[in-house]
Design an enzyme around this catalytic site. Structure first.
Site, PDB file in Angstrom:
ATOM      1  N   HIS A 183       2.390 -11.957   1.933  1.00  0.00           N
ATOM      2  CA  HIS A 183       2.486 -10.846   0.979  1.00  0.00           C
ATOM      3  C   HIS A 183       3.816 -10.102   1.152  1.00  0.00           C
ATOM      4  O   HIS A 183       4.173  -9.740   2.276  1.00  0.00           O
ATOM      5  CB  HIS A 183       1.305  -9.885   1.213  1.00  0.00           C
ATOM      6  CG  HIS A 183       1.361  -8.627   0.402  1.00  0.00           C
ATOM      7  ND1 HIS A 183       0.954  -7.404   0.885  1.00  0.00           N
ATOM      8  CD2 HIS A 183       1.781  -8.410  -0.866  1.00  0.00           C
ATOM      9  CE1 HIS A 183       1.105  -6.483  -0.048  1.00  0.00           C
ATOM     10  NE2 HIS A 183       1.619  -7.060  -1.133  1.00  0.00           N
TER      11      HIS A 183
HETATM   12 CA    CA Z   1       4.320 -13.923  -1.474  1.00  0.00          CA
END
Ligand code: CA
Ligand code: TV1
Ligand code: ZN
Length: 397
Positions: A183
């Site tokens: 992320h």
């Molecule tokens: Ca990513």
């Protein structure tokens, strides 16, 4: 009156200072800056340097890094060495160093390393701003976890945030897209309170067998930045959580569907694409099963929108596949097709030989090289897309 037609094709610029590749995180650390040597050699062996402009950018200065980062943090980064560091000191832990995992070690030349990769991202952004190129590439950047006052997940300085801030000097809206398996939390957080940057990250999300969250543990579908209606940044983060073993067809479908909707709705003036190669099959840290051409499809798709585009690297822990992917994506930018058989005069040819599936080739079969069971069902992905499109309605105000 006839306008002067722009010549066919794009002008592509490549920003790279070879001094970055001599830095070492430590022998057992998965981040290997020499993967950049391999990448550059492959690009040169295919002759791609003749299709683009090469730049050797200078290091970013302290002042340039201070546009995002806290000065106290930069002072620490600039002066810390393996000899003078004190792991007992509070600031050491506060600034993201140490800890059990030692993700962010102190190594010789740390300051040079961070200012070199950041200088390259700033230089690349600048060549988009002054119209010298339509696509600017920096494979040494993409360090998306760094915070304004802390190192995190192999990232010390956030070159992406700095490059986006630079693009914002002349662009009203910048779209950031992140296909690293992790992320892109640092970039998301940096711009959570503005509507001038939208962040979109595709990543592995969830627990492993031992119930540890996959790093950094954030980025679920319902995390879309502030939701307070008075916050300008509301709804300007979109996260696409995916499970182990996602395959080419599923990934390209979800990428196309969601990214297409975001571009249509947000209508960015410039796009920054982080191309972390740890989303490939067979990556040492990643959990996905993507092949090189599926990863490269994301670049093709973004390129088709014809907006100023900054391409940056990121993760990628199986160096030969990182080099293959970024070489392929460089070729995508200059509209070149590459032979599957690697050039015979390639230095480090050895690094690409003797693999089970695909020694000596550019496009080995990476699907199932580590055999991650595909935990992504059609239904789960449909639901994520449905929710993602619903989240986009927050942009309506
Ligand atoms: Ca990513
Ligand atoms: C030293 C030596 C450090 C060997 C770190 C893998 C190592 C890892 C090492 C490692 C490793 C992580 C965590 C757990 C947080 C910790 C460039 C609660 C074999 C952009 C960063 C991943 C990814 C960090 C960076 C992660 C990027 N995984 N061996 N460390 N604690 N850290 O899980 O997004 O690709 O693994
Ligand atoms: Zn990563």
């Amino acid at each position: 009156v006839y306008g002067i037609e722009k010549p066919q094709g794009y002008s592509v610029s490549f920003h790279y200072n070879p001094l970055v590749e001599y830095h070492h995180f430590g022998s057992s650390h998965p981040m290997k800056p020499w993967r950049l040597t391999l990448t550059k050699q492959l690009i040169l062996a295919y002759g791609l340097e003749y299709a683009m402009e090469l730049h050797e950018p200078r290091s970013a200065s302290f002042e340039e890094l201070a546009i995002f980062h806290d000065r106290e943090y930069l002072d620490f980064l600039k002066h810390i060495t393996p000899q003078n560091m004190d792991p007992e000191k509070e600031e050491y832990l506060n600034f993201g160093f140490g800890g059990e995992s030692n993700d962010c070690p102190v190594f010789d030349g740390l300051w040079d390393y961070v200012s070199l990769y950041s200088g390259a991202s700033l230089h690349a952004a600048n060549s988009l701003l002054n119209g010298q190129s339509d696509i600017a590439i920096n494979w040494s950047g993409g360090l998306h976890h760094a915070k304004k006052n802390a190192a995190s997940g192999f990232c010390y300085v956030n070159d992406i945030v700095l490059a986006i801030q630079h693009l914002l000097t002349q662009n009203q809206r910048v779209l950031y897209i992140d296909i690293d398996v992790h992320h892109g939390d640092g970039v998301e957080q940096a711009f959570e309170s503005t509507d001038r940057v939208m962040t979109l990250s595709y990543h592995k999300y969830g627990m492993d067998r031992n119930n540890y969250p996959f790093f950094p543990g954030t980025g679920n579908i319902n995390e879309m930045g502030p939701t307070d209606p008075s916050n300008r940044g509301k709804g300007h983060s979109l996260n696409i959580p995916l499970d182990d073993g996602i395959d080419d067809d599923q990934y390209t479908w979800i990428f196309k569907t969601v990214t297409g909707a975001v571009v249509a709705k947000y209508n960015p003036n410039a796009i920054v694409l982080q191309c972390g190669a740890d989303s490939l099959g067979g990556d040492r840290l990643g959990k996905f099963n993507l092949n090189i051409k599926a990863h490269g499809f994301c670049v093709e798709f973004i390129k088709s929108f014809n907006r100023p585009l900054l391409l940056i690297g990121g993760g990628g822990y199986t160096p030969r596949n990182v080099a293959r992917t970024w070489c392929h994506e460089t070729a995508v930018c200059v509209d070149a097709q590459l032979h599957n058989h690697l050039p015979t005069h390639l230095p480090y040819l050895q690094a690409f030989q003797g693999e089970e599936n695909g020694g000596g080739v550019l496009y080995p079969d990476l699907h199932n090289t580590k055999r991650h069971e595909n935990a992504n069902t059609r239904q789960k992905l449909d639901n994520i897309v449905k929710q993602a499109l619903e989240n986009l309605r927050y942009l309506d105000g």
